[in-house]
Scaffold this active site. Sequence first.
Site, PDB file in Angstrom:
ATOM      1  N   ASP A   1      36.451  36.338  36.866  1.00 45.47           N
ATOM      2  CA  ASP A   1      36.872  37.819  37.201  1.00 45.47           C
ATOM      3  C   ASP A   1      37.544  38.233  35.892  1.00 45.47           C
ATOM      4  O   ASP A   1      37.736  37.440  35.027  1.00 45.47           O
ATOM      5  CB  ASP A   1      37.675  37.901  38.556  1.00 45.47           C
ATOM      6  CG  ASP A   1      37.253  39.211  39.103  1.00 45.47           C
ATOM      7  OD1 ASP A   1      37.638  40.293  38.589  1.00 45.47           O
ATOM      8  OD2 ASP A   1      36.767  39.249  40.293  1.00 45.47           O
TER       9      ASP A   1
ATOM     10  N   HIS B   1      33.793  43.094  36.360  1.00 39.30           N
ATOM     11  CA  HIS B   1      34.827  41.920  36.759  1.00 39.30           C
ATOM     12  C   HIS B   1      34.659  40.721  35.631  1.00 39.30           C
ATOM     13  O   HIS B   1      34.420  39.757  35.984  1.00 39.30           O
ATOM     14  CB  HIS B   1      34.470  41.322  37.937  1.00 39.30           C
ATOM     15  CG  HIS B   1      34.971  42.501  38.917  1.00 39.30           C
ATOM     16  ND1 HIS B   1      36.519  42.627  39.407  1.00 39.30           N
ATOM     17  CD2 HIS B   1      34.425  43.443  39.813  1.00 39.30           C
ATOM     18  CE1 HIS B   1      36.605  43.644  40.351  1.00 39.30           C
ATOM     19  NE2 HIS B   1      35.591  44.008  40.677  1.00 39.30           N
TER      20      HIS B   1
ATOM     21  N   ASP C   1      29.373  43.913  41.853  1.00 35.98           N
ATOM     22  CA  ASP C   1      30.336  44.776  42.213  1.00 35.98           C
ATOM     23  C   ASP C   1      31.341  45.721  41.056  1.00 35.98           C
ATOM     24  O   ASP C   1      31.452  45.096  40.129  1.00 35.98           O
ATOM     25  CB  ASP C   1      31.416  44.323  43.339  1.00 35.98           C
ATOM     26  CG  ASP C   1      32.090  42.901  42.705  1.00 35.98           C
ATOM     27  OD1 ASP C   1      31.496  42.189  41.898  1.00 35.98           O
ATOM     28  OD2 ASP C   1      33.163  42.941  43.153  1.00 35.98           O
ATOM     29  N   GLU C   2      31.481  46.874  41.653  1.00 37.05           N
ATOM     30  CA  GLU C   2      32.603  47.505  40.898  1.00 37.05           C
ATOM     31  C   GLU C   2      32.453  47.602  39.322  1.00 37.05           C
ATOM     32  O   GLU C   2      33.351  47.276  38.575  1.00 37.05           O
ATOM     33  CB  GLU C   2      33.990  47.067  41.271  1.00 37.05           C
ATOM     34  CG  GLU C   2      34.206  47.365  42.724  1.00 37.05           C
ATOM     35  CD  GLU C   2      35.567  46.868  43.320  1.00 37.05           C
ATOM     36  OE1 GLU C   2      35.988  47.270  44.307  1.00 37.05           O
ATOM     37  OE2 GLU C   2      35.945  45.785  42.641  1.00 37.05           O
TER      38      GLU C   2
ATOM     39  N   TRP D   1      29.412  44.670  51.723  1.00 39.49           N
ATOM     40  CA  TRP D   1      30.878  44.522  51.643  1.00 39.49           C
ATOM     41  C   TRP D   1      31.622  46.151  52.099  1.00 39.49           C
ATOM     42  O   TRP D   1      32.587  46.452  52.618  1.00 39.49           O
ATOM     43  CB  TRP D   1      31.690  43.889  50.722  1.00 39.49           C
ATOM     44  CG  TRP D   1      31.855  44.716  49.418  1.00 39.49           C
ATOM     45  CD1 TRP D   1      30.681  44.633  48.466  1.00 39.49           C
ATOM     46  CD2 TRP D   1      32.900  45.484  48.861  1.00 39.49           C
ATOM     47  NE1 TRP D   1      31.223  45.385  47.381  1.00 39.49           N
ATOM     48  CE2 TRP D   1      32.467  45.851  47.616  1.00 39.49           C
ATOM     49  CE3 TRP D   1      34.130  45.521  49.268  1.00 39.49           C
ATOM     50  CZ2 TRP D   1      33.325  46.741  46.940  1.00 39.49           C
ATOM     51  CZ3 TRP D   1      34.956  46.424  48.566  1.00 39.49           C
ATOM     52  CH2 TRP D   1      34.542  46.846  47.559  1.00 39.49           C
TER      53      TRP D   1
ATOM     54  N   ASP E   1      42.108  38.900  52.595  1.00 36.00           N
ATOM     55  CA  ASP E   1      43.422  39.230  51.937  1.00 36.00           C
ATOM     56  C   ASP E   1      44.094  40.485  52.670  1.00 36.00           C
ATOM     57  O   ASP E   1      45.170  40.441  52.116  1.00 36.00           O
ATOM     58  CB  ASP E   1      43.005  39.498  50.551  1.00 36.00           C
ATOM     59  CG  ASP E   1      41.703  40.463  50.347  1.00 36.00           C
ATOM     60  OD1 ASP E   1      40.695  40.169  51.267  1.00 36.00           O
ATOM     61  OD2 ASP E   1      42.033  41.052  49.241  1.00 36.00           O
TER      62      ASP E   1
END
Length: 483
Positions: A126, A189, A252-253, A320, A351
């Site tokens: 990441d 990431h 993702d992202e 997600w 988390d």
Amino acid sequence: MKLIPLPQALTVSNKDFLTKPYIINNIIAEKVAGPEGYRLDIGSQGVVITAETPRGLFYAKQTLTQLEEEYAEQLPFVSITDFPRYAYRGFMLDCSRHFFPIDIIKKQLDIMATLKLNTFHWHLTDDQGWRIQLDGFPRLTEIGSKRAQTAGDGKKVEGFYTKDEISDIVAYCADRFIEVIPEIDLPGHFKAALAAYPQFSCNQLEITVGEGFGISPDILCAGKEESYEFCYSILDEVAELFPGRYFHLGGDEALKLYWLDCPDCQKRIADCGLKNEEELQGYFMSKMVAHLNEKGKTVINWNDGMLGGNIKGDIIVQYWKENKIGREVAIKEAKNGRKVIISPFFSYYLDYPYGMTPLKKTYNYEADGAITDQVIGLEAPLWTEHIEDAEKLWQQIYPRLVALAERAWSNKKDYQSFLTRLDNFNNILNRYNILYCNNPNPYLLPGKLATLKFFIKALSRVEKGNLNAMKKTKEKLKNKYNK
Ligand code: ACM
Ligand code: ZN
């Protein structure tokens, strides 16, 4: 009788008991209860376990251990027929944001096995740290595995797993019938890798490993051919270490601020007749998927990585992101026949504080009816931005993972009776010296206050540059596409 996860069928005679020591007879037979199922008979003949596979026998033994936990020296005569609701029952650990040593991971794997979980998704890379040693690119760990501090705290975070350690974990998992899925998050990431090899970014500027959180614009350049070659080589080396069927490529992202201005990315979009930057991600991912499919691997992507709608090949969606677009992607992919893994942010993300995600909510989650036919299983991810040590780790995981394990295994759903089974399982956690959270359904007000406190702290640890980049990306996309 309390059992975690709850078996599918159970008959008990409370009058008759089997006393230790007793004989355990393992029988492999055809057509018992499917590839992971078993039958467990405790009677005057002793304990007889029948299954189609060694895996089934293994799960029967976990159940037997739980019975012994509850009944100590005297087991009731019982007949259990058991098999899982889902083939995929997982837990994800982020070892990038914080590094967790092998012995902690092994302890977690031991407990996962008792819960009949069969998938360990290992988030190894990441922005804030690259955690897997690769011979082809030594700087990934020399540079990428170290960060000087986190949000100005002055505390170094570093560490990576050697190839021997990775193989050790893979073997440890195999002994427990757990498949390990490595995740190499692409193209976003990826900042730790670009700190080591800046030539694969759009602007090729020297950067440091991420020292704060949020969504970074420092992503892989998907225009340059060299980026593709770099990734193929990484995937080749990682794939050799992990014999399993699945390979997670994140997706993702991926904040496309630099792609919007990068001549290489824009040329690739034009040359390949792509509509936009989301399609460029789909194009890039399709190449990676094809590369891994050729090795017999099925790829997994987070659902927001599939917005372009143009990924080709054998790929599974991990659901997600529960917003409108995330949901639409999952439904569309499911309609096209793709399988789905369920990891909803608001129910399964371990988390987050119990005030936001209480145990009850995790247990009671129901997948969207529009995708249920394509769901292969459930997975609870644990991201570790705010988890610095094992103590906090156990608090966040337990007891919520027990709820997920039961829902992933059992077709029955009964929260009240789950709580009594959880009592029993807590004895097992105690044996592992796990300090689990003992107030997993906090009262409304203290729960909300703890959640607010968590988010204030989390926000203070987001890199300002990342926030600005998100804003700028939004503006640029609006100007370019008028939406
Ligand atoms: C994710 O939470 N970024 C998959
Ligand atoms: Zn580029």
